[in-house]
Design a protein around this motif. Structure first.
Motif, mmCIF file in Angstrom:
data_model
loop_
_atom_site.group_PDB
_atom_site.id
_atom_site.type_symbol
_atom_site.label_atom_id
_atom_site.label_comp_id
_atom_site.label_asym_id
_atom_site.label_seq_id
_atom_site.Cartn_x
_atom_site.Cartn_y
_atom_site.Cartn_z
ATOM 1 N N GLY A 24 0.786 -1.228 0.000
ATOM 2 C CA GLY A 24 0.000 0.000 0.000
ATOM 3 C C GLY A 24 0.817 1.278 0.000
ATOM 4 N N MET A 25 2.121 1.165 -0.148
ATOM 5 C CA MET A 25 3.022 2.317 -0.180
ATOM 6 C C MET A 25 3.541 2.477 -1.606
ATOM 7 S SD MET A 25 6.711 2.545 1.729
ATOM 8 C CE MET A 25 7.511 1.430 0.592
ATOM 9 N N THR A 26 3.613 3.717 -2.086
ATOM 10 C CA THR A 26 4.140 3.980 -3.426
ATOM 11 C C THR A 26 5.234 5.034 -3.337
ATOM 12 O OG1 THR A 26 1.996 3.505 -4.419
ATOM 13 C CG2 THR A 26 3.572 4.722 -5.769
ATOM 14 N N LEU A 27 6.393 4.690 -3.874
ATOM 15 C CA LEU A 27 7.527 5.605 -3.940
ATOM 16 C C LEU A 27 7.872 5.807 -5.408
ATOM 17 C CD1 LEU A 27 10.006 7.153 -2.777
ATOM 18 C CD2 LEU A 27 11.196 4.942 -2.742
ATOM 19 N N VAL A 28 7.963 7.065 -5.823
ATOM 20 C CA VAL A 28 8.368 7.407 -7.182
ATOM 21 C C VAL A 28 9.652 8.222 -7.080
ATOM 22 C CG1 VAL A 28 7.742 8.603 -9.313
ATOM 23 C CG2 VAL A 28 5.968 7.439 -7.977
ATOM 24 N N VAL A 29 10.705 7.755 -7.749
ATOM 25 C CA VAL A 29 11.984 8.459 -7.744
ATOM 26 C C VAL A 29 12.307 8.837 -9.181
ATOM 27 C CG1 VAL A 29 14.403 8.404 -7.051
ATOM 28 C CG2 VAL A 29 12.720 7.058 -5.774
ATOM 29 N N LYS A 30 12.422 10.138 -9.433
ATOM 30 C CA LYS A 30 12.689 10.650 -10.778
ATOM 31 C C LYS A 30 14.175 10.937 -10.969
ATOM 32 C CE LYS A 30 8.176 12.782 -11.231
ATOM 33 N NZ LYS A 30 7.455 13.958 -11.721
ATOM 34 N N ASP A 31 14.577 11.024 -12.222
ATOM 35 C CA ASP A 31 15.955 11.373 -12.597
ATOM 36 C C ASP A 31 16.981 10.384 -12.055
ATOM 37 O OD1 ASP A 31 15.018 13.595 -13.986
ATOM 38 O OD2 ASP A 31 15.214 14.905 -12.251
ATOM 39 N N VAL A 32 16.641 9.100 -12.079
ATOM 40 C CA VAL A 32 17.544 8.050 -11.619
ATOM 41 C C VAL A 32 18.507 7.702 -12.756
ATOM 42 C CG1 VAL A 32 17.681 5.673 -10.796
ATOM 43 C CG2 VAL A 32 15.769 7.129 -10.082
ATOM 44 N N PRO A 33 19.824 7.737 -12.513
ATOM 45 C CA PRO A 33 20.771 7.367 -13.572
ATOM 46 C C PRO A 33 20.587 5.904 -13.955
ATOM 47 C CG PRO A 33 21.914 7.700 -11.487
ATOM 48 C CD PRO A 33 20.489 8.067 -11.259
ATOM 49 N N ALA A 34 20.603 5.648 -15.259
ATOM 50 C CA ALA A 34 20.381 4.287 -15.750
ATOM 51 C C ALA A 34 21.004 4.126 -17.125
ATOM 52 C CB ALA A 34 18.886 4.001 -15.820
#
Length: 80
Positions: A24-34
């Motif tokens: 039930g938890m949502t984490l969004v991480v933007k601009d992650v190097p890949a």
């Protein structure tokens, strides 16, 4: 590196957005190097970055937060 998903494209450095859902938890991480496949767009995050994102998710779970959106900052996560 050759893409393991489409087996046709090569990867190049870029950034991606990682979404992590758990209990039930949502984490969004933007601009992650890949590494991003130039053919199919599949993204590959290295082990160190993945570990940092998991540490952020662990802290988030302990805080009781349900949704968090943030920009990736290298070294900002303490190891879990």
């Amino acid at each position: 590196m050759k893409c393991v998903i489409c087996k046709h494209g090569e990867t190049k450095e870029g950034t991606t957005t990682v979404t992590f859902d758990r209990d039930g938890m949502t984490l969004v991480v933007k601009d992650v190097p890949a590494q991003i496949c130039t053919n199919c767009g599949e993204d590959y995050v290295d082990e160190h970055v993945a570990h940092e994102i998991l540490a952020i998710a662990e802290r988030m779970a302990k805080s009781g937060a349900q949704v968090d959106v943030r920009r990736y900052v290298p070294g900002s996560a303490m190891p879990c």
